[in-house]
Design a protein around this motif. Structure first.
Motif, PDB file in Angstrom:
ATOM      1  N   VAL A  37      25.325   3.345 -37.791  1.00 24.36           N
ATOM      2  CA  VAL A  37      24.309   3.941 -38.666  1.00 24.36           C
ATOM      3  C   VAL A  37      24.915   5.037 -39.539  1.00 24.36           C
ATOM      4  O   VAL A  37      24.636   5.105 -40.744  1.00 24.36           O
ATOM      5  CB  VAL A  37      23.122   4.469 -37.839  1.00 24.36           C
ATOM      6  CG1 VAL A  37      22.177   5.277 -38.694  1.00 24.36           C
ATOM      7  CG2 VAL A  37      22.386   3.319 -37.173  1.00 24.36           C
ATOM      8  N   SER A  38      25.757   5.904 -38.968  1.00 21.87           N
ATOM      9  CA  SER A  38      26.363   6.960 -39.782  1.00 21.87           C
ATOM     10  C   SER A  38      27.341   6.388 -40.803  1.00 21.87           C
ATOM     11  O   SER A  38      27.450   6.909 -41.917  1.00 21.87           O
ATOM     12  CB  SER A  38      27.051   8.001 -38.899  1.00 21.87           C
ATOM     13  OG  SER A  38      28.116   7.430 -38.187  1.00 21.87           O
ATOM     14  N   LEU A  39      28.027   5.300 -40.453  1.00 25.65           N
ATOM     15  CA  LEU A  39      28.939   4.647 -41.391  1.00 25.65           C
ATOM     16  C   LEU A  39      28.164   4.121 -42.600  1.00 25.65           C
ATOM     17  O   LEU A  39      28.521   4.392 -43.745  1.00 25.65           O
ATOM     18  CB  LEU A  39      29.691   3.514 -40.702  1.00 25.65           C
ATOM     19  CG  LEU A  39      30.663   2.734 -41.583  1.00 25.65           C
ATOM     20  CD1 LEU A  39      31.977   3.496 -41.685  1.00 25.65           C
ATOM     21  CD2 LEU A  39      30.915   1.362 -41.018  1.00 25.65           C
ATOM     22  N   VAL A  40      27.091   3.393 -42.343  1.00 22.60           N
ATOM     23  CA  VAL A  40      26.285   2.829 -43.433  1.00 22.60           C
ATOM     24  C   VAL A  40      25.650   3.946 -44.263  1.00 22.60           C
ATOM     25  O   VAL A  40      25.677   3.914 -45.495  1.00 22.60           O
ATOM     26  CB  VAL A  40      25.207   1.872 -42.875  1.00 22.60           C
ATOM     27  CG1 VAL A  40      24.226   1.462 -43.951  1.00 22.60           C
ATOM     28  CG2 VAL A  40      25.867   0.654 -42.244  1.00 22.60           C
ATOM     29  N   SER A  41      25.108   4.939 -43.598  1.00 19.26           N
ATOM     30  CA  SER A  41      24.447   6.038 -44.297  1.00 19.26           C
ATOM     31  C   SER A  41      25.431   6.833 -45.152  1.00 19.26           C
ATOM     32  O   SER A  41      25.125   7.178 -46.298  1.00 19.26           O
ATOM     33  CB  SER A  41      23.780   6.957 -43.271  1.00 19.26           C
ATOM     34  OG  SER A  41      23.123   8.005 -43.911  1.00 19.26           O
ATOM     35  N   THR A  42      26.594   7.117 -44.611  1.00 20.57           N
ATOM     36  CA  THR A  42      27.607   7.852 -45.377  1.00 20.57           C
ATOM     37  C   THR A  42      28.086   7.032 -46.564  1.00 20.57           C
ATOM     38  O   THR A  42      28.240   7.553 -47.671  1.00 20.57           O
ATOM     39  CB  THR A  42      28.793   8.236 -44.476  1.00 20.57           C
ATOM     40  OG1 THR A  42      28.316   8.979 -43.356  1.00 20.57           O
ATOM     41  CG2 THR A  42      29.819   9.051 -45.224  1.00 20.57           C
ATOM     42  N   GLY A  45      25.506   7.133 -49.191  1.00 21.60           N
ATOM     43  CA  GLY A  45      25.370   8.467 -49.774  1.00 21.60           C
ATOM     44  C   GLY A  45      26.484   8.849 -50.717  1.00 21.60           C
ATOM     45  O   GLY A  45      26.235   9.397 -51.799  1.00 21.60           O
ATOM     46  N   ILE A  46      27.737   8.584 -50.337  1.00 22.75           N
ATOM     47  CA  ILE A  46      28.860   9.051 -51.167  1.00 22.75           C
ATOM     48  C   ILE A  46      29.782   7.935 -51.626  1.00 22.75           C
ATOM     49  O   ILE A  46      30.702   8.175 -52.401  1.00 22.75           O
ATOM     50  CB  ILE A  46      29.682  10.138 -50.444  1.00 22.75           C
ATOM     51  CG1 ILE A  46      30.370   9.592 -49.188  1.00 22.75           C
ATOM     52  CG2 ILE A  46      28.836  11.342 -50.129  1.00 22.75           C
ATOM     53  CD1 ILE A  46      31.380  10.541 -48.579  1.00 22.75           C
ATOM     54  N   GLY A  47      29.576   6.721 -51.155  1.00 23.24           N
ATOM     55  CA  GLY A  47      30.454   5.626 -51.538  1.00 23.24           C
ATOM     56  C   GLY A  47      31.829   5.789 -50.916  1.00 23.24           C
ATOM     57  O   GLY A  47      32.032   6.590 -50.010  1.00 23.24           O
ATOM     58  N   MET A  48      32.779   5.040 -51.412  1.00 24.25           N
ATOM     59  CA  MET A  48      34.131   5.067 -50.866  1.00 24.25           C
ATOM     60  C   MET A  48      34.944   6.145 -51.578  1.00 24.25           C
ATOM     61  O   MET A  48      35.862   5.861 -52.339  1.00 24.25           O
ATOM     62  CB  MET A  48      34.772   3.689 -51.015  1.00 24.25           C
ATOM     63  CG  MET A  48      35.817   3.361 -49.986  1.00 24.25           C
ATOM     64  SD  MET A  48      35.417   3.945 -48.372  1.00 24.25           S
ATOM     65  CE  MET A  48      35.463   2.444 -47.488  1.00 24.25           C
ATOM     66  N   SER A  49      34.587   7.395 -51.346  1.00 20.44           N
ATOM     67  CA  SER A  49      35.276   8.522 -51.975  1.00 20.44           C
ATOM     68  C   SER A  49      36.441   8.980 -51.095  1.00 20.44           C
ATOM     69  O   SER A  49      36.548   8.573 -49.936  1.00 20.44           O
ATOM     70  CB  SER A  49      34.295   9.675 -52.184  1.00 20.44           C
ATOM     71  OG  SER A  49      33.990  10.292 -50.953  1.00 20.44           O
ATOM     72  N   PRO A  50      37.285   9.853 -51.617  1.00 19.57           N
ATOM     73  CA  PRO A  50      38.399  10.368 -50.807  1.00 19.57           C
ATOM     74  C   PRO A  50      37.927  11.150 -49.569  1.00 19.57           C
ATOM     75  O   PRO A  50      38.645  11.233 -48.581  1.00 19.57           O
ATOM     76  CB  PRO A  50      39.156  11.291 -51.769  1.00 19.57           C
ATOM     77  CG  PRO A  50      38.795  10.809 -53.131  1.00 19.57           C
ATOM     78  CD  PRO A  50      37.396  10.273 -53.021  1.00 19.57           C
ATOM     79  N   ALA A  59      29.413  13.310 -39.698  1.00 21.84           N
ATOM     80  CA  ALA A  59      28.060  12.786 -39.515  1.00 21.84           C
ATOM     81  C   ALA A  59      27.933  12.054 -38.183  1.00 21.84           C
ATOM     82  O   ALA A  59      26.921  12.187 -37.473  1.00 21.84           O
ATOM     83  CB  ALA A  59      27.701  11.843 -40.669  1.00 21.84           C
ATOM     84  N   TRP A  60      28.952  11.310 -37.812  1.00 18.56           N
ATOM     85  CA  TRP A  60      28.942  10.576 -36.546  1.00 18.56           C
ATOM     86  C   TRP A  60      28.877  11.548 -35.370  1.00 18.56           C
ATOM     87  O   TRP A  60      28.105  11.373 -34.438  1.00 18.56           O
ATOM     88  CB  TRP A  60      30.178   9.694 -36.461  1.00 18.56           C
ATOM     89  CG  TRP A  60      30.214   8.783 -35.262  1.00 18.56           C
ATOM     90  CD1 TRP A  60      29.202   8.514 -34.382  1.00 18.56           C
ATOM     91  CD2 TRP A  60      31.326   8.019 -34.825  1.00 18.56           C
ATOM     92  NE1 TRP A  60      29.626   7.617 -33.430  1.00 18.56           N
ATOM     93  CE2 TRP A  60      30.938   7.301 -33.683  1.00 18.56           C
ATOM     94  CE3 TRP A  60      32.620   7.859 -35.294  1.00 18.56           C
ATOM     95  CZ2 TRP A  60      31.794   6.451 -32.998  1.00 18.56           C
ATOM     96  CZ3 TRP A  60      33.465   7.001 -34.615  1.00 18.56           C
ATOM     97  CH2 TRP A  60      33.058   6.302 -33.477  1.00 18.56           C
ATOM     98  N   GLY A  61      29.687  12.588 -35.419  1.00 22.81           N
ATOM     99  CA  GLY A  61      29.695  13.568 -34.334  1.00 22.81           C
ATOM    100  C   GLY A  61      28.342  14.228 -34.131  1.00 22.81           C
ATOM    101  O   GLY A  61      27.842  14.325 -33.005  1.00 22.81           O
ATOM    102  N   VAL A  62      27.732  14.668 -35.220  1.00 25.80           N
ATOM    103  CA  VAL A  62      26.421  15.316 -35.123  1.00 25.80           C
ATOM    104  C   VAL A  62      25.367  14.332 -34.638  1.00 25.80           C
ATOM    105  O   VAL A  62      24.557  14.653 -33.757  1.00 25.80           O
ATOM    106  CB  VAL A  62      26.009  15.920 -36.490  1.00 25.80           C
ATOM    107  CG1 VAL A  62      24.566  16.384 -36.476  1.00 25.80           C
ATOM    108  CG2 VAL A  62      26.939  17.061 -36.859  1.00 25.80           C
TER     109      VAL A  62
END
Length: 89
Positions: A37-42, A45-50, A59-62
């Motif tokens: 879920v955090s992978l998809v959401s991130t 949200g920001i795309g494949m940015s640096p 996000a996964w940790g939280v």
């Protein structure tokens, strides 16, 4: 397969006693679900940015810190509701 292989998981690490199953299952479930879920959401949200990897891991940790205790609290309720909705085998 001999008896010693059945009592180990990987690399010779012994299996946990059955009483820990009620902790191991929500632990693994929370790790897997929050990862996805955090992978998809991130990504949305920001795309494949640096900064993707660092933002996703944060996000996964939280999300895992919240999800694991919540799973431990609600799992008994979910089991009771499931038992009420599903016929016994």
């Amino acid at each position: 397969m001999n008896a010693s292989n059945k009592s180990t998981v990987l690399f010779g690490i012994p299996k946990l006693p059955a009483r820990y199953g009620s902790l191991v299952m929500p632990l693994l479930l929370s790790i897997l679900m929050t990862c996805i879920v955090s992978l998809v959401s991130t990504f949305k949200g920001i795309g494949m940015s640096p900064q993707f990897a660092s933002k996703w891991l944060a996000a996964w940790g939280v999300s895992w810190l919240i999800a694991f205790p919540v799973l431990l609290l609600v799992l008994p309720i979910v089991r009771k509701v499931t038992a009420a909705l599903v016929r016994a085998a």
